[in-house]
Design a protein around this motif. Sequence first.
Motif, PDB file in Angstrom:
ATOM      1  N   SER A 177      -8.122  -0.272   6.615  1.00 57.41           N
ATOM      2  CA  SER A 177      -8.202   0.425   5.325  1.00 57.41           C
ATOM      3  C   SER A 177      -9.619   0.467   4.778  1.00 57.41           C
ATOM      4  O   SER A 177      -9.826   0.909   3.643  1.00 57.41           O
ATOM      5  CB  SER A 177      -7.252  -0.179   4.272  1.00 57.41           C
TER       6      SER A 177
ATOM      7  N   TRP B 294      -4.062  11.027   0.858  1.00 56.63           N
ATOM      8  CA  TRP B 294      -3.275  11.242   2.063  1.00 56.63           C
ATOM      9  C   TRP B 294      -3.595  12.628   2.600  1.00 56.63           C
ATOM     10  O   TRP B 294      -3.807  13.570   1.845  1.00 56.63           O
ATOM     11  CB  TRP B 294      -1.780  11.155   1.753  1.00 56.63           C
TER      12      TRP B 294
ATOM     13  N   TRP C  40      -3.746   7.792   5.692  1.00 56.75           N
ATOM     14  CA  TRP C  40      -4.383   7.454   4.411  1.00 56.75           C
ATOM     15  C   TRP C  40      -5.883   7.350   4.634  1.00 56.75           C
ATOM     16  O   TRP C  40      -6.343   6.720   5.578  1.00 56.75           O
ATOM     17  CB  TRP C  40      -3.847   6.137   3.868  1.00 56.75           C
TER      18      TRP C  40
ATOM     19  N   THR D  12       0.818  -1.207   0.000  1.00 55.56           N
ATOM     20  CA  THR D  12       0.000   0.000   0.000  1.00 55.56           C
ATOM     21  C   THR D  12       0.855   1.261   0.000  1.00 55.56           C
ATOM     22  O   THR D  12       0.340   2.357  -0.119  1.00 55.56           O
ATOM     23  CB  THR D  12      -0.915   0.032   1.233  1.00 55.56           C
ATOM     24  N   GLN D  13       2.171   1.112   0.136  1.00 57.53           N
ATOM     25  CA  GLN D  13       3.048   2.272   0.240  1.00 57.53           C
ATOM     26  C   GLN D  13       3.676   2.605  -1.107  1.00 57.53           C
ATOM     27  O   GLN D  13       3.862   1.759  -1.969  1.00 57.53           O
ATOM     28  CB  GLN D  13       4.151   2.015   1.267  1.00 57.53           C
TER      29      GLN D  13
ATOM     30  N   GLY E 212      -9.628   3.909   6.366  1.00 53.71           N
ATOM     31  CA  GLY E 212      -8.309   4.478   6.161  1.00 53.71           C
ATOM     32  C   GLY E 212      -7.302   3.809   7.075  1.00 53.71           C
ATOM     33  O   GLY E 212      -7.545   2.731   7.626  1.00 53.71           O
TER      34      GLY E 212
ATOM     35  N   GLN F 232      -9.528   8.317  -1.600  1.00 51.95           N
ATOM     36  CA  GLN F 232      -8.208   7.818  -1.996  1.00 51.95           C
ATOM     37  C   GLN F 232      -7.146   8.921  -1.857  1.00 51.95           C
ATOM     38  O   GLN F 232      -6.509   9.337  -2.831  1.00 51.95           O
ATOM     39  CB  GLN F 232      -8.249   7.317  -3.436  1.00 51.95           C
TER      40      GLN F 232
END
Length: 653
Positions: A149, A177, A170, A95-96, A152, A175
Motif C-alpha cells: 500500500s 480505485w 487501489w 482497508t476495505q 497501492g 487515494q
Amino acid sequence: MRFKSLLVLVMLSIVAVAVYRSRVALRTPGSNNGDGPKTPDAAPVVARLPRPPAPTEGFVGSNACRECHPKVVDEYLSTHPMARSMQEIGAGDPTQATIRVEPEGSDRYYQIKQDASGVWHHETVRDSESDALPLSDIKYQVRFGIGSSVRGRTYLLQRGERLFQSPISWYEHGQQWDLAPGYHAKGHARFDRLMGESCLACHAGRMNTLHPGDNRYDPQTPFAEISIGCERCHGPGQPHIDFRRQLAASQGAKAAALEAEADLAAIDGVGGADPIVNPAKLPPSLRDSVCNQCHLQGDAVVRRYGREFGDFRPGDHLANHQSTFVHSDEHAWDTVAQYLQMVSSRCYRESNGALGCISCHDPHSKPSAEQREPHFNQRCQTCHAASANSVCSLSAEQQQAKGGSCIACHMPRGAAFDVPHTAATDHRVPRRPEDATESAKDQSAPSEMVDIDSTTLIGADEVDMSPRERRRALGLARMTQVRLTQNRSEALLAVDELSPAADFAESLNALHDDYVALEALGLAYALTMQETRAEQCWLQVLQHRPDYDPVHRFLAQMYSGRRDLSRALQHLEQYLNRNEHEADMQFFKAMLLSDMGDIRGAVAAAEHASRLDPAKLQFHRWLAEVYTTMEDTTRARRHQRFIEQLERTLGRR
C-alpha cells in the motif's frame, strides 16, 4: 451445425485456425524440407544441455530467525514494505469498504463488498434503462492483496490450484480505485488474468508450488511464506541454524548467543564456515543479483534450461538462472527500472562496483517520513563529504525550499509508465536538477513491441553460457514478441535459434525435456505453417509434462483446424479440467460438440459459458439461434431479449 465464424471469435490461442489449415512446408534455415521424420531411437548426435544442480533447500521461515535476531526481524516486519508484499484479505480487513468503482470509458462498473465470509469484488453490466436491474453481476471473493500500500494494492482470487488477479486495484497516490495495471476500459481479462510463478516469485515470500512451471499451488496453503522474508536475501536458514547450534554445543551457549547478537555485517557467510549469505560481503555482481531477482525487469526475461522461477539463491549470479534482455535506453521510467538507471549514473560508474542498492537502502528497515531526508543525506555524504564538489551550489534559501534534501534535486520523482497513478524515483542521479526535469519531459511510454536484436543480454558475460544457450535465450526472447505480433519472419528466425541441430529429428532428441523451448519452437513452426513439426514438438512436451496446459490448448485448436474433432475435444477436456472458468474455451467446446453432432452437449457447454461471462453477445446469439432451430421458443426469446438489452447498453446494434 457449424458456426465457424463464431468459433474464430473465441479462439484464445495466438495461432489462428487459418495457420493450422495451411499445410505448406517451408524450407527454413538449417532444416530439411518438409515435416521430417519422428524422433528416432538412435542416440542423439547433438548433446543435450546439462541439467543444472538442484537449488539448495532448508527454508525455515522468518519466524525462525527471530529466536536469535529479534531486533532485526521485528524492525523489518514493522517498517519495511517488503514485509507486507503480500497479505491475506479477511472479512475484517480495515482497508476495505462497500464502494462503487466506475472506470472512465468502461461499459462495466465494479463494487467492493464485505460480508461475514470476506471481501468480494463484483463486475456489473448495467441495463441502460434500469441501473437497479443489472444485466449481469459476476462476483469473486478476493483472498490476497499484493502490495504494501505504499504505491497501492492489487487483489487475487483463488480457483482451486490457481490464483487470478481482480480487475480493480487501489492506488495510494490519489487515494483512488481504478482498473488494475495493464487493464484497459474497453476489453480486458476481467477475473481471468492468471497470476503465474513469474509474478508471484517476487510478490510473495515462497509459493507451495505443486509442479514448477504449471502455475499451480497447494489449494489449502498456496504460500509457504506469504511475504518477502529473511531467506530471500540470506538464503535457506536451516544450514545456518544447524551451524549455530553446533557452535553453541561446542563453545557454550553464552558465547554463541553473544555472537548471534553481533552486527549482521560481521557475519562472513562467504568464505567462512557459516553457510548464511550476507549480501554486503558478496562481490558486486552477486550482491546486485540478490536485489535484481525482483528489481530488474527486462523487455524479455527467459529461464535458462532446467531452471524454474524461485530457484535463485543468494550468493549465485542471477544470469545462471535467467536471461534478461533490456534495451539500451537507460532512461525508462518503470517502477522496477531503478537498477538500469543506477548503473548508468556517474555515481555508479566511478564507484568501481562499490555502489549498490544497499548503499542507500537499508534492507532491514525503512526510515520514517521524518527520518527520510536525514537518512538519504547521510548516505550521499558517505561518498561526497570528502569531495571537492560536495558543497551544494544552491543558495541557503533554495536549499531550505528543498528541505535541505539531496535527493529532492538529484533523484526527483516522475510518473511511472507501467503502473498508473504511481511515481518512480530517478536513479540516474543527475548532477543538475534541470537535467532531470528536461529528461523526464522527454520520456514517452514504452511500447510492448521490442526489437529483440537491439537489446542487451544482462550479465551473460559474467557466467558460463555457451553459444547454444545464448541462441536458445535469444529465440525464447524473440518468441515473447512473436506471441504479440504473430510475425512470421520473426518466427522463422526463432525456429533457427531454438533448433540445436540442422536436422529436425536430431533437434528433438537434443531438446529432450526442455519443455519451455519445445513449446515455443512448436508455436514458431505453427506460425510458419509447418504444423506437423509443431505437433511433434508439443507432443514431446506432454511426454515429460502431461498436464502442461498451454500445449493442450494449442493442440485442441490445431486438431480443430484439421477437423480431427475427437482429438481436439480430448485435449480441450484436459485443458478444461484445470481451467473450467474460462468462458471462451467453454464456448469452444460447444462449437466442437456442435460440429460433432452433439447439439445437447453443445448447448450445455454454451449455457455454461454464458453464465461465466453473461456479457458476451456471441454466446447468446448462438444459443438463440440453436433454440430457435430446436423450436424451444421460450429459451430462444429469453436469449434474444438479453441480446437486445445488451446491445442497447453497449451501443452495438
